[in-house]
Design a protein around this motif. Structure first.
Motif, PDB file in Angstrom:
ATOM      1  N   ASN A  52      36.952  39.634 -14.169  1.00 51.15           N
ATOM      2  CA  ASN A  52      38.136  40.304 -13.754  1.00 51.15           C
ATOM      3  C   ASN A  52      39.605  40.867 -14.839  1.00 51.15           C
ATOM      4  O   ASN A  52      39.450  41.832 -14.587  1.00 51.15           O
ATOM      5  CB  ASN A  52      39.798  39.887 -13.099  1.00 51.15           C
ATOM      6  N   ARG A  53      38.805  40.549 -16.042  1.00 49.49           N
ATOM      7  CA  ARG A  53      38.529  41.426 -17.568  1.00 49.49           C
ATOM      8  C   ARG A  53      40.282  41.656 -17.824  1.00 49.49           C
ATOM      9  O   ARG A  53      40.608  42.943 -18.023  1.00 49.49           O
ATOM     10  CB  ARG A  53      37.896  42.438 -17.670  1.00 49.49           C
ATOM     11  N   TRP A  54      41.034  40.243 -17.245  1.00 51.18           N
ATOM     12  CA  TRP A  54      42.110  40.645 -17.877  1.00 51.18           C
ATOM     13  C   TRP A  54      42.628  40.060 -19.032  1.00 51.18           C
ATOM     14  O   TRP A  54      41.646  39.266 -19.521  1.00 51.18           O
ATOM     15  CB  TRP A  54      43.048  39.956 -16.520  1.00 51.18           C
ATOM     16  N   SER A  55      43.708  40.227 -19.842  1.00 52.24           N
ATOM     17  CA  SER A  55      44.228  39.342 -20.793  1.00 52.24           C
ATOM     18  C   SER A  55      45.382  39.472 -21.089  1.00 52.24           C
ATOM     19  O   SER A  55      45.764  40.583 -20.706  1.00 52.24           O
ATOM     20  CB  SER A  55      43.849  39.989 -22.027  1.00 52.24           C
ATOM     21  N   ASN A  56      46.068  38.354 -21.692  1.00 51.59           N
ATOM     22  CA  ASN A  56      47.679  38.555 -21.746  1.00 51.59           C
ATOM     23  C   ASN A  56      47.702  37.550 -22.753  1.00 51.59           C
ATOM     24  O   ASN A  56      47.276  36.104 -23.057  1.00 51.59           O
ATOM     25  CB  ASN A  56      48.468  37.375 -20.059  1.00 51.59           C
ATOM     26  N   ALA A  57      48.415  37.494 -24.255  1.00 50.72           N
ATOM     27  CA  ALA A  57      48.251  36.762 -24.996  1.00 50.72           C
ATOM     28  C   ALA A  57      49.157  35.554 -25.234  1.00 50.72           C
ATOM     29  O   ALA A  57      49.478  35.003 -25.657  1.00 50.72           O
ATOM     30  CB  ALA A  57      49.210  37.951 -25.994  1.00 50.72           C
TER      31      ALA A  57
ATOM     32  N   LEU B 243      49.523  29.581 -25.089  1.00 50.46           N
ATOM     33  CA  LEU B 243      50.133  28.712 -24.676  1.00 50.46           C
ATOM     34  C   LEU B 243      48.799  27.507 -23.704  1.00 50.46           C
ATOM     35  O   LEU B 243      48.994  26.583 -24.505  1.00 50.46           O
ATOM     36  CB  LEU B 243      50.862  28.722 -22.649  1.00 50.46           C
ATOM     37  N   LEU B 244      47.371  28.140 -23.727  1.00 47.88           N
ATOM     38  CA  LEU B 244      46.203  27.485 -23.683  1.00 47.88           C
ATOM     39  C   LEU B 244      46.117  26.629 -25.344  1.00 47.88           C
ATOM     40  O   LEU B 244      45.780  26.451 -24.764  1.00 47.88           O
ATOM     41  CB  LEU B 244      45.330  27.889 -23.117  1.00 47.88           C
ATOM     42  N   ASN B 245      46.490  27.797 -26.033  1.00 54.49           N
ATOM     43  CA  ASN B 245      45.819  27.532 -27.454  1.00 54.49           C
ATOM     44  C   ASN B 245      46.584  26.185 -27.804  1.00 54.49           C
ATOM     45  O   ASN B 245      46.310  25.209 -29.035  1.00 54.49           O
ATOM     46  CB  ASN B 245      46.292  28.228 -28.360  1.00 54.49           C
ATOM     47  N   GLU B 246      47.817  26.790 -27.437  1.00 50.63           N
ATOM     48  CA  GLU B 246      49.142  25.491 -27.486  1.00 50.63           C
ATOM     49  C   GLU B 246      48.561  24.173 -27.608  1.00 50.63           C
ATOM     50  O   GLU B 246      48.703  22.985 -27.890  1.00 50.63           O
ATOM     51  CB  GLU B 246      50.133  25.486 -27.750  1.00 50.63           C
ATOM     52  N   ASN B 247      48.225  24.304 -26.069  1.00 47.79           N
ATOM     53  CA  ASN B 247      47.911  22.689 -25.459  1.00 47.79           C
ATOM     54  C   ASN B 247      46.560  22.295 -26.244  1.00 47.79           C
ATOM     55  O   ASN B 247      46.836  20.927 -25.674  1.00 47.79           O
ATOM     56  CB  ASN B 247      47.611  22.927 -23.863  1.00 47.79           C
ATOM     57  N   ARG B 248      45.301  23.215 -26.791  1.00 47.04           N
ATOM     58  CA  ARG B 248      44.288  21.946 -26.888  1.00 47.04           C
ATOM     59  C   ARG B 248      45.333  21.089 -28.942  1.00 47.04           C
ATOM     60  O   ARG B 248      44.398  20.393 -29.291  1.00 47.04           O
ATOM     61  CB  ARG B 248      43.107  23.084 -27.136  1.00 47.04           C
ATOM     62  N   ALA B 249      46.501  21.817 -29.109  1.00 46.25           N
ATOM     63  CA  ALA B 249      46.333  21.757 -30.523  1.00 46.25           C
ATOM     64  C   ALA B 249      47.905  20.245 -29.618  1.00 46.25           C
ATOM     65  O   ALA B 249      47.645  19.364 -31.745  1.00 46.25           O
ATOM     66  CB  ALA B 249      47.421  22.789 -31.596  1.00 46.25           C
ATOM     67  N   ILE B 250      48.148  19.905 -29.051  1.00 39.15           N
ATOM     68  CA  ILE B 250      48.948  18.705 -29.309  1.00 39.15           C
ATOM     69  C   ILE B 250      48.853  18.176 -28.382  1.00 39.15           C
ATOM     70  O   ILE B 250      48.224  17.646 -27.760  1.00 39.15           O
ATOM     71  CB  ILE B 250      51.185  19.463 -29.475  1.00 39.15           C
ATOM     72  N   GLN B 251      49.615  16.686 -28.668  1.00 35.47           N
ATOM     73  CA  GLN B 251      49.640  15.455 -27.896  1.00 35.47           C
ATOM     74  C   GLN B 251      50.613  14.977 -26.444  1.00 35.47           C
ATOM     75  O   GLN B 251      50.024  14.096 -25.695  1.00 35.47           O
ATOM     76  CB  GLN B 251      48.623  14.087 -28.771  1.00 35.47           C
ATOM     77  N   ASP B 252      51.587  15.647 -27.008  1.00 33.53           N
ATOM     78  CA  ASP B 252      52.591  15.907 -26.262  1.00 33.53           C
ATOM     79  C   ASP B 252      52.896  16.101 -24.863  1.00 33.53           C
ATOM     80  O   ASP B 252      52.310  17.652 -24.256  1.00 33.53           O
ATOM     81  CB  ASP B 252      54.180  16.675 -27.018  1.00 33.53           C
ATOM     82  N   GLN B 253      52.748  14.665 -24.174  1.00 31.87           N
ATOM     83  CA  GLN B 253      52.307  15.190 -22.385  1.00 31.87           C
ATOM     84  C   GLN B 253      53.223  15.906 -21.925  1.00 31.87           C
ATOM     85  O   GLN B 253      53.455  17.081 -20.859  1.00 31.87           O
ATOM     86  CB  GLN B 253      51.208  14.200 -21.915  1.00 31.87           C
TER      87      GLN B 253
END
Length: 548
Positions: free
Chosen positions: A473-478, A483-493
């Motif tokens: 789809n060639r879409w991008s949203n910073a 949000l997804l990058n932050e979720n990779r770095a935290i364990q607070d569910q």
């Protein structure tokens, strides 16, 4: 380690196992990986199961695989460090011991010294290091590279910013593999069950022949080996005598035949030409749903469509949203497909547990993220400069050649014409050509589908991060990426759950894709075939199958 595996166990969704070929599934106790087999008899007749797929696998190289159909074949040919057992849990396959440090980012895997390739040579830690770095090598362009971005410097290596030596996987010796992750990842053992983490052997892959084109050069590590390739007709798999658990594999031959249409597959099943049918049509459901041969299993996947966000008119999110809400999903599922699939008003599917309310499903907690509204769709289209569809450029609607895909496309065509005054041009293509056209961006709207690999919403939502959308789809949203990058770095569910809900809302507000329905696996199994397993990824396992 026990605490870590327990957490994954809570997230795991039980696989469905055909027991006695009843639509009521029977699941062994957690951790049990052996299927009860019938008493041995003096009859030495070949134990063979014939299984149908709609087409050949797109690739037989696990390091290049990002396709569902290929995954089904590869999951029966290969095993990695871990596998999904009959209860739906990740359990050791070629790994004998797993050690996790206190940071939960460093893993040490001790390989089973008895693990062998199908030619009898030992599987080594060096094979895994080579394979994982091969997946990440940007020059090869593997569609599965993002699966390994969890490794330390995995993404950086794929982007050419660091060398292969800096990636977080290292063979210390033949039997010891050290792995370092970017962040603690509670579902990492589930990830290891995906085909992208399977080993391939360097001397074979880099040999003079294309190793995946012939049984003579093809090597595997799983329950079966590739014995015969008959293009467009069938593949024949044989029991692998060198498989680590070969003594538990009860069938001699798995024959995979290719039948393109669901109607043809139903005829073959009814006539006794195949034993297991996956491509179940509405006619097959009507014919078999009240019999012991019919079964269903949950699957964490979504049938959806891409908008090419670089091509007018779909460079405008208002137009994308208008097309997405001007249709009737329920009518398509019930009347066109004559199925019981759940319609999709979000992207993360049913079958995905919520990270906080673990006894509930993510979809039930987050709820619907948009609703169908023809009047709102008309308003959005007019606001974007296309009142009643006037001035709309040509719209190329790409879909695949199965009757089901064509029927869905025709239904959407009619709805858009009636509700928005818009004509679309439908083009149908065979599978292998189709994906090339999608990658080159030769479409306005394109049929797609995705099944996740592990029980965390990341497996569905990571598909639309900027690094992963160049081929569709060639879409991008910073903010979505953040949000997804932050979720990779935290364990607070709690925080992770909030971030997933926010990211999915962004996705559905901007609508670079529009979901149609959530997958459910319906399949047929002959009464004499037992132990066929479907997992939550949608893969069909024959490792535990046997003949009565």
């Amino acid at each position: 380690m026990k605490k870590f595996v327990s957490l994954i166990g809570k997230l795991a969704l039980a696989a469905t196992v055909i027991a006695g070929c009843s639509s009521t599934s029977s699941t062994p106790s957690p951790g049990t990986s052996e299927t009860p087999a019938p008493e041995a008899s003096g009859d030495q007749k070949e134990k063979k199961i014939i299984y149908a797929l709609p087409d050949e696998p797109e690739t037989l190289d696990p390091t290049m695989n990002s396709y569902s159909r290929s995954s089904i074949v590869l999951q029966n040919l290969f095993r990695g460090l871990y596998k999904i057992d009959q209860s739906g849990l990740p359990v050791p396959a070629l790994a004998k011991e797993t050690i996790v440090d206190e940071t939960a980012t460093k893993y040490t895997f001790k390989l089973d010294p008895n693990a062998k390739w199908s030619d009898g040579q030992p599987v080594t830690a060096h094979d895994f290091e080579y394979s994982w770095k091969r997946v990440l090598n940007k020059d090869l362009g593997s569609g599965a590279a993002f699966d390994l971005y969890y490794l330390k410097n995995g993404l950086a290596y794929n982007e050419g910013k660091v060398s292969a030596d800096e990636v977080g996987v290292k063979a210390v010796d033949d039997l010891t593999l050290e792995v370092e992750l970017e962040n603690p990842t509670t579902y990492f053992l589930n990830l290891l069950c995906a085909t992208s983490y399977y080993p391939v052997r360097k001397d074979v892959v880099e040999g003079t022949d294309v190793w995946t084109k012939s049984p003579e050069t093809y090597l595997s590590t799983g329950p079966f080996t590739l014995a015969e390739i008959h293009p467009k007709q069938k593949y024949v798999l044989k029991k692998n005598p060198n498989y680590l658990d070969a003594d538990k594999v009860q069938i001699d031959t798995l024959e995979i035949v290719f039948i393109e249409s669901p109607e043809g597959e139903l005829a073959a099943y009814t006539n006794g030409e195949i034993d297991v049918s996956d491509n179940v049509s509405s006619e097959a459901t009507a014919q078999y749903k009240d019999t012991p041969e019919y079964a269903t299993a949950a699957r964490i996947g979504t049938y959806y469509f891409d908008f090419n966000t670089t091509r007018k008119p779909f460079d405008d999110p208002r137009v994308r949203k208008a097309f997405a809400i001007a249709i009737d999903r329920k009518a398509i599922v019930e009347n066109v497909l004559q199925a019981t699939y759940k319609v999709a008003y979000g992207f993360v599917p049913y079958g995905m547990p919520h990270l906080v309310d673990t006894d509930k499903q993510y979809r039930d907690v987050v709820g619907d993220l948009f609703k169908e509204d023809i009047e709102e769709a008309k308003r959005l289209l007019a606001e974007a400069g296309y009142p009643n569809g006037q001035g709309m450029p040509e719209i190329q609607f790409l879909t695949m050649s199965s009757n089901t895909d064509k029927d869905i496309a025709q239904a959407l065509h009619s709805m858009w014409k009636e509700n928005l005054g818009v004509e679309v041009s439908i083009q149908t293509l065979e599978s292998k050509i189709y994906w090339d056209e999608l990658e080159m961006g030769n479409f306005s709207i394109a049929r797609n589908g995705w099944t996740g690999d592990y029980l965390d919403p990341m497996t569905n939502l990571a598909l639309f991060e900027t690094v992963n959308t160049a081929d569709d789809n060639r879409w991008s949203n910073a903010e979505y990426d953040r949000l997804l990058n932050e979720n990779r770095a935290i364990q607070d569910q709690v925080k992770r759950s909030e971030n997933y809900a926010k990211a999915e809302q962004i996705l559905m507000d901007e609508m670079p894709v529009f979901p149609l329905y959530f997958y459910q696996d319906d399949y047929l199994v002959k009464p004499h075939v037992k132990g066929v397993m479907k997992n939550y990824i949608g893969h069909t396992y024959f490792e535990y199958a046997y003949i009565e």
